[in-house]
Write a protein that holds these residues in place. Structure first.
Motif: not given
Lengths: 303, 218
Positions: B116-119, B131-133, B146-152
């Motif tokens: 499953s996945q959600r933001y 704001r993460v997935g 799992v929690i992951y996101w792109y940070q920039a």
């Protein structure tokens, strides 16, 4: 700078032999082409250097070196058609030139390599349209499209296609190996043999060599087939062939590890997997080609 | 050939050449601390570094990587005993075309399936919004949260395509292509609900996140 030479050749090639020109005028004839080629070189030299570097470092794109030669050959091969194509300069090509240059600027400023590289192909089409007319663009559409094969696709999109294929290849290989007496456990792309794990670092990668194979099958189809439909079928056949070749590579590695010396096997296979894959793929292409001929024999026809 | 068309094309090409000459081919890379200075103690847990193999580093590319497990005291009955894995990959420049490896490929490649996945959004302990997935992955009997996101550049984005588009936009606006992937994983024990694993991962991430700007410049 394969491209600058290439583009110069492309722009210069379709020129019909000058008729009844004075010597001085004939000498000046090449000047406009040279100035455009020079500006193209100034615009694209960085892009070209990086592209050639990528061909030499990315295993999936080593075929990029062959593409300019193939394109040059295609143009030479079509020289009669090109010479008989009427030249009609057109303002309609100018918007395409402007668009291409905008795409180039966006690609350079946005550090998006694919965008800046693709702009070159649009620009070529735009320049040919402007100076030689739409008929010439149509006559050169295949060589222009073939240039796309030399441009590495953005990984983010390309992985959507190649990654499931790699998973499929891993699954098939791990189903075949036990039948040959090699017990395996497979998790995604990582295949665990009794003595070692295979493809650990490759877990995230999609299938290798899909683009090289696709290019190979386009070349093969061009030389050995005469209808567009058959060439398209051959080109598409490269996808299952890529999976087959990868299955063969993993199974071969597994067999070597099991029945030979693991360390040697890995070295040998990394060294030769390129050649082995190439030969297997070519054999598969030949088989597909033969099968096609059996199913529907070629009618006598002219291209 | 020496027509108005020719001169217009020459003018267009020359103008573009001029526009491109004004742009260098190097990124602006702001100073940042090395990731190994991430606090060893977080949320009452202690860090254990897990070295990455040379093969893995070669695949990951040019960047700074942190791969750690945070573990709680051994003989406790609370949920802190369950380890939490933290992976951060920081890339000072993505100009050369190397991209971050998406967990969407790496996890299935290692045998995990996404269930499953959600933001979602959460706030760290300083009230900063992220704001993460969130994903649940499984491999046979084992389940992980799992929690992951792109940070920039101070922005958190769960979606890799959006992250890529922002990278292009930021390259144009600020001449920067640095960015990072932040990934937190904890196992969902057979004895616990998904919600409690989610709670654990989120709480850890809320504690960890305020450190990020030191390593991943805004």
């Amino acid at each position: 700078m394969p491209y600058a030479v290439d583009s110069a050749a492309k722009v210069a090639n379709p020129e019909p032999p000058p008729t009844s020109l004075s010597g001085a005028k004939a000498r000046l004839e090449w000047l406009p082409y040279a100035s455009i080629a020079l500006l193209l070189a100034v615009l694209y030299y960085r892009v070209a250097i990086k592209l050639v570097y990528d061909w030499s470092t990315l295993p999936d794109y080593s075929h990029g070196f062959l593409v300019p030669f193939f394109v040059a050959f295609l143009i030479w091969d079509k020289r009669k058609v090109l010479q008989s194509t009427p030249i009609r300069q057109s303002w309609l090509g100018v918007p395409l030139v402007v668009f291409s240059l905008a795409v180039l600027i966006l690609g350079i400023y946005g550090v998006e390599l694919f965008t800046s590289r693709m702009s070159f192909i649009f620009l070529m089409a735009g320049l040919i349209w402007t100076f030689f007319g739409w008929a010439m663009v149509r006559a050169l559409r295949f060589p222009l499209l073939v240039l796309v094969l030399a441009i590495p696709f953005p990984a983010i999109v390309f992985n959507q296609i190649t990654f499931p294929l790699q998973l499929l290849a891993s699954r098939i290989a791990s189903d075949i190996l036990p039948l040959l007496g090699v017990p395996t456990l497979h998790e995604g792309n990582v295949i665990e043999l009794p003595v070692m794990k295979l493809e650990v670092a490759e877990a995230c990668s999609g299938i290798r060599s899909l683009m090289s194979l696709f290019t190979l099958s386009v070349f093969y189809g061009y030389f050995l087939e005469h209808t567009t439909r058959r060439r398209v079928i051959l080109a598409l056949a490269s996808i299952p062939i890529a999976v087959t070749a990868n299955v063969a590579r993993i199974v071969g590695t597994g067999l070597c590890v099991q029945y030979w010396d693991p360390e040697k096997a890995l070295g040998f296979f990394h060294e030769f997997s390129g050649w082995v894959m190439f030969v297997i793929s070519l054999a598969c292409l030949y088989l597909v080609h033969r099968a096609m001929r059996l199913i529907s024999p070629e009618k006598a026809q002219t291209t | 050939m020496k027509s108005p068309r020719f001169w217009l094309v020459i003018l267009l090409l020359a103008a573009t050449a001029f526009v491109l000459q004004t742009r260098g081919d190097a990124d602006y890379v702001p100073a940042s601390q090395p990731l190994n200075q991430m606090p060893e103690q977080l949320d009452g847990l202690t860090a254990q570094d897990i070295p990455l193999t040379d093969d893995t580093l070669a695949v990951l590319g040019k960047g700074d990587f942190l791969n750690r497990i945070y573990v709680g005291p051994l003989t406790s009955t609370n949920s802190h005993a369950i380890p939490i894995s933290l992976f951060i990959g920081y890339f000072p420049s993505q100009r050369t075309g190397q991209t971050m490896h998406s967990p969407q490929n790496c996890l299935p490649g290692a045998g995990w399936t996404f269930d499953s996945q959600r933001y979602v959004s959460f706030q760290d302990i300083n009230g900063k919004n992220y704001r993460v997935g969130e994903y649940v992955i499984s491999n046979g009997e084992i389940k992980q949260f799992v929690i992951y996101w792109y940070q920039a550049h101070g922005r958190s984005i769960p979606n890799e395509y959006k992250a890529k588009l922002y990278m292009i936009a930021d390259a144009i606006r600020m001449n920067r292509t640095d960015g990072a992937l932040v990934r937190v994983i904890t196992q969902v024990l057979p004895s616990e609900s998904l919600e409690s694993a989610r709670e654990r991962a989120t709480q850890f991430t809320q504690q960890m996140a305020p450190n990020l700007p030191r390593f991943i410049p805004d």
